[in-house]
Motif scaffolding. Structure first.
Motif, PDB file in Angstrom:
ATOM      1  N   SER A  63     -29.172  47.219 -53.527  1.00  0.00           N
ATOM      2  CA  SER A  63     -28.411  46.998 -54.753  1.00  0.00           C
ATOM      3  C   SER A  63     -28.906  47.964 -55.822  1.00  0.00           C
ATOM      4  CB  SER A  63     -28.587  45.548 -55.236  1.00  0.00           C
ATOM      5  OG  SER A  63     -28.163  44.626 -54.256  1.00  0.00           O
ATOM      6  N   THR A  67     -35.220  49.304 -58.550  1.00  0.00           N
ATOM      7  CA  THR A  67     -36.302  48.987 -59.470  1.00  0.00           C
ATOM      8  C   THR A  67     -37.597  48.946 -58.666  1.00  0.00           C
ATOM      9  OG1 THR A  67     -37.058  47.448 -61.180  1.00  0.00           O
ATOM     10  CG2 THR A  67     -36.067  46.487 -59.207  1.00  0.00           C
ATOM     11  N   ASP A 135     -35.054  41.800 -53.600  1.00  0.00           N
ATOM     12  CA  ASP A 135     -34.446  42.126 -54.884  1.00  0.00           C
ATOM     13  C   ASP A 135     -35.267  41.572 -56.039  1.00  0.00           C
ATOM     14  OD1 ASP A 135     -32.421  43.445 -53.672  1.00  0.00           O
ATOM     15  OD2 ASP A 135     -30.893  41.912 -53.968  1.00  0.00           O
ATOM     16  N   TYR A 136     -35.054  42.173 -57.189  1.00  0.00           N
ATOM     17  CA  TYR A 136     -35.597  41.644 -58.429  1.00  0.00           C
ATOM     18  C   TYR A 136     -34.504  41.728 -59.480  1.00  0.00           C
ATOM     19  CZ  TYR A 136     -38.333  41.150 -62.703  1.00  0.00           C
ATOM     20  OH  TYR A 136     -38.795  40.733 -63.923  1.00  0.00           O
ATOM     21  N   GLN A 137     -34.018  40.552 -59.915  1.00  0.00           N
ATOM     22  CA  GLN A 137     -32.926  40.461 -60.888  1.00  0.00           C
ATOM     23  C   GLN A 137     -31.706  41.249 -60.428  1.00  0.00           C
ATOM     24  OE1 GLN A 137     -34.569  41.665 -64.681  1.00  0.00           O
ATOM     25  NE2 GLN A 137     -35.734  39.763 -64.919  1.00  0.00           N
ATOM     26  N   GLY A 138     -31.418  41.151 -59.121  1.00  0.00           N
ATOM     27  CA  GLY A 138     -30.223  41.787 -58.575  1.00  0.00           C
ATOM     28  C   GLY A 138     -30.372  43.248 -58.220  1.00  0.00           C
ATOM     29  N   HIS A 139     -31.577  43.786 -58.328  1.00  0.00           N
ATOM     30  CA  HIS A 139     -31.821  45.196 -58.010  1.00  0.00           C
ATOM     31  C   HIS A 139     -32.842  45.301 -56.880  1.00  0.00           C
ATOM     32  CE1 HIS A 139     -29.630  46.266 -61.635  1.00  0.00           C
ATOM     33  NE2 HIS A 139     -30.401  45.427 -62.324  1.00  0.00           N
ATOM     34  N   LYS A 141     -35.933  46.410 -54.888  1.00  0.00           N
ATOM     35  CA  LYS A 141     -37.239  46.958 -55.251  1.00  0.00           C
ATOM     36  C   LYS A 141     -37.671  47.988 -54.200  1.00  0.00           C
ATOM     37  CE  LYS A 141     -39.629  43.156 -55.553  1.00  0.00           C
ATOM     38  NZ  LYS A 141     -40.769  42.229 -55.809  1.00  0.00           N
ATOM     39  N   GLN A 192     -33.951  52.850 -62.114  1.00  0.00           N
ATOM     40  CA  GLN A 192     -34.000  52.427 -63.514  1.00  0.00           C
ATOM     41  C   GLN A 192     -34.982  53.268 -64.338  1.00  0.00           C
ATOM     42  OE1 GLN A 192     -35.064  48.245 -63.214  1.00  0.00           O
ATOM     43  NE2 GLN A 192     -32.928  47.618 -63.339  1.00  0.00           N
TER      44      GLN A 192
END
Length: 253
Positions: A63, A67, A135-139, A141, A192
């Motif tokens: 995604s 990040t 994922d982390y908050q939808g992103h 890693k 990011q």
């Protein structure tokens, strides 16, 4: 094709398969020794694979934007790792194309096997760190991709090879440089890193330094010495920051 090639000659299928299975047996034996030791210690076979689930390591589609675990301190390094992984993948595809064409002509040309192994390592580790993570908050890693790639001897093999004329000689020097630049710019938007000014500056500085390193192959002059000193100084600064975080029990990626 790599399995059929050695030093300066092509070898037959039987010999290549023997070499291939011998080399694989060394890796399998090492894995077996670790598995046996782990079973005697905790009573479980191959638990070092199973335990990855606790780190969130599993297959999933990425995604965007990517990040990392601690983006304020490691986003720049992980973006550098991702960009070099993409560059290595592109060079690996180009190398396969060259080998395919030259195999037909049976050319007597020596390819550095360390380079082939390094490109394979960078490519497949990048796939693992992009598609087998959480994922982390939808992103997605891509945490630790920097240490999985940059803290290896394979990084230096690829870095030195980036200045080789074998790539620009195949697709043209301008196209080669444009391709490297596009990958570096694309990685900028895939992560990011732009949300963190210090990390962004570090990544841009690295990209400019890398392009200069590839383009300028003349003897080192005064300007290049200054650039080298500046680049080393920036890296020492980040090293001290990471060391401080580590001593304070912080995760540095």
């Amino acid at each position: 094709m790599f399995f059929f090639y050695t030093e300066r000659k092509w070898i037959d299928l039987k010999d290549s398969l023997k070499r291939f299975f011998f080399q694989c047996s060394i890796c399998l034996t090492s894995i077996g020794i670790v598995a046996v030791y782990q079973y005697t210690a905790i009573g479980k076979w191959f638990y070092f694979i199973e335990i990855q689930q606790y780190w969130g390591r599993h297959f999933q589609l990425p995604s965007l934007p990517f990040t990392t675990f601690s983006p304020k301190s490691a986003m720049g390094m992980d973006t550098i790792g991702l960009s070099l992984g993409l560059i290595a993948a592109a060079l690996f595809i180009l190398l396969l194309y060259k080998l395919r064409n030259e195999a037909r002509k049976m050319l007597d040309k020596n390819y550095d096997r360390a380079l082939i192994f390094s490109l394979c390592y960078f490519t497949f580790i990048s796939i693992l760190d992009v598609f087998f993570t959480d994922d982390y908050q939808g992103h997605t890693k891509i945490w630790s991709i920097n240490r999985h790639l940059l803290c290896t001897p394979y990084f230096f093999v690829i870095l030195f090879e980036l200045r080789s004329s074998r790539w620009s000689g195949t697709i043209g020097r301008r196209f080669y440089m444009v391709g490297i630049t596009i990958i570096l710019l694309s990685t900028l938007f895939l992560t990011q890193v732009s949300a963190y000014p210090i990390q962004l500056i570090y990544y841009v500085f690295f990209s400019v330094y890398l392009l200069r390193y590839i383009i300028i192959q003349d003897p080192v002059d005064r300007v290049e010495r200054i650039v080298h000193v500046l680049f080393i100084s920036v890296n020492i600064m980040f090293y001290l920051i990471y060391m401080q975080n580590y001593l304070q029990n912080g995760w540095i990626g």
